[in-house]
Design a protein around this motif. Structure first.
Motif, short mmCIF file in Angstrom:
data_model
loop_
_atom_site.label_atom_id
_atom_site.label_comp_id
_atom_site.label_asym_id
_atom_site.label_seq_id
_atom_site.Cartn_x
_atom_site.Cartn_y
_atom_site.Cartn_z
N SER A 254 -82.75 4.47 16.05
CA SER A 254 -82.90 3.09 15.22
C SER A 254 -82.68 1.72 16.08
CB SER A 254 -81.27 2.99 14.63
OG SER A 254 -80.44 2.87 15.05
N SER B 244 -83.47 6.02 4.05
CA SER B 244 -83.10 4.64 4.12
C SER B 244 -81.60 4.61 4.80
CB SER B 244 -83.18 4.09 2.84
OG SER B 244 -84.14 4.11 2.16
N VAL C 118 -83.51 -0.33 6.42
CA VAL C 118 -84.46 0.22 7.23
C VAL C 118 -85.04 1.46 6.26
CG1 VAL C 118 -85.75 1.37 9.24
CG2 VAL C 118 -83.89 -0.64 9.40
N ARG C 119 -86.35 1.61 6.04
CA ARG C 119 -86.90 2.72 5.43
C ARG C 119 -87.92 3.38 6.30
NH1 ARG C 119 -88.29 0.32 0.80
NH2 ARG C 119 -86.16 0.34 -0.17
N LYS C 120 -87.72 4.76 6.69
CA LYS C 120 -88.50 5.27 7.46
C LYS C 120 -89.14 6.73 6.81
CE LYS C 120 -87.39 3.27 11.91
NZ LYS C 120 -86.95 3.87 13.25
N LYS C 121 -90.31 7.22 7.32
CA LYS C 121 -90.88 8.31 6.81
C LYS C 121 -90.14 9.60 7.62
CE LYS C 121 -95.34 10.75 5.88
NZ LYS C 121 -96.53 10.40 5.34
N GLY D 139 -90.03 9.49 11.68
CA GLY D 139 -89.63 8.35 11.93
C GLY D 139 -90.37 7.00 11.95
N MET D 140 -91.54 7.26 11.19
CA MET D 140 -92.56 5.96 11.19
C MET D 140 -92.10 5.13 10.18
SD MET D 140 -96.56 5.91 10.45
CE MET D 140 -96.51 5.90 8.46
N LEU D 141 -91.72 3.71 10.56
CA LEU D 141 -91.44 2.72 9.89
C LEU D 141 -92.27 2.59 8.56
CD1 LEU D 141 -89.61 0.36 9.45
CD2 LEU D 141 -91.05 -1.06 10.77
N TYR E 127 -88.69 -2.75 6.22
CA TYR E 127 -87.50 -3.39 6.23
C TYR E 127 -86.97 -3.91 4.74
CZ TYR E 127 -87.83 -3.35 11.27
OH TYR E 127 -88.21 -2.91 12.49
#
Length: 78
Positions: free
Chosen positions: A34, A50, A63-66, A70-72, A75
């Protein structure tokens, strides 16, 4: 469509590493860091996670990632 389910756990110093596990097998599926200290438990919904981070000099931000890589995604303001 990917129907895998994931578990995300905090690791490392200052809760800056997030480890992603496949819920069916328990195997490590991914890991990412992070941009600040993670302040809340990670919330997993489908293939997204999230969480809220605290970065020095800035206010907390979401933060929300796939998953699992961990692809962004985005925000968000908290």
């Amino acid at each position: 469509m990917d129907r895998r389910q994931y578990i995300v756990a905090l690791a490392g110093n200052n809760n800056r590493i997030l480890k992603v596990f496949d819920a069916a097998t328990g195997m490590l599926a991914g890991q990412f860091s992070s941009q600040g200290e993670v302040m809340t438990p990670p919330i997993v919904v489908g293939n997204m996670v999230s969480y809220v981070i605290n970065t020095p000099g800035f206010s907390n931000m979401g933060v929300r990632k796939k998953l699992p890589g961990g692809m962004l995604i985005s925000y968000f303001k908290v």
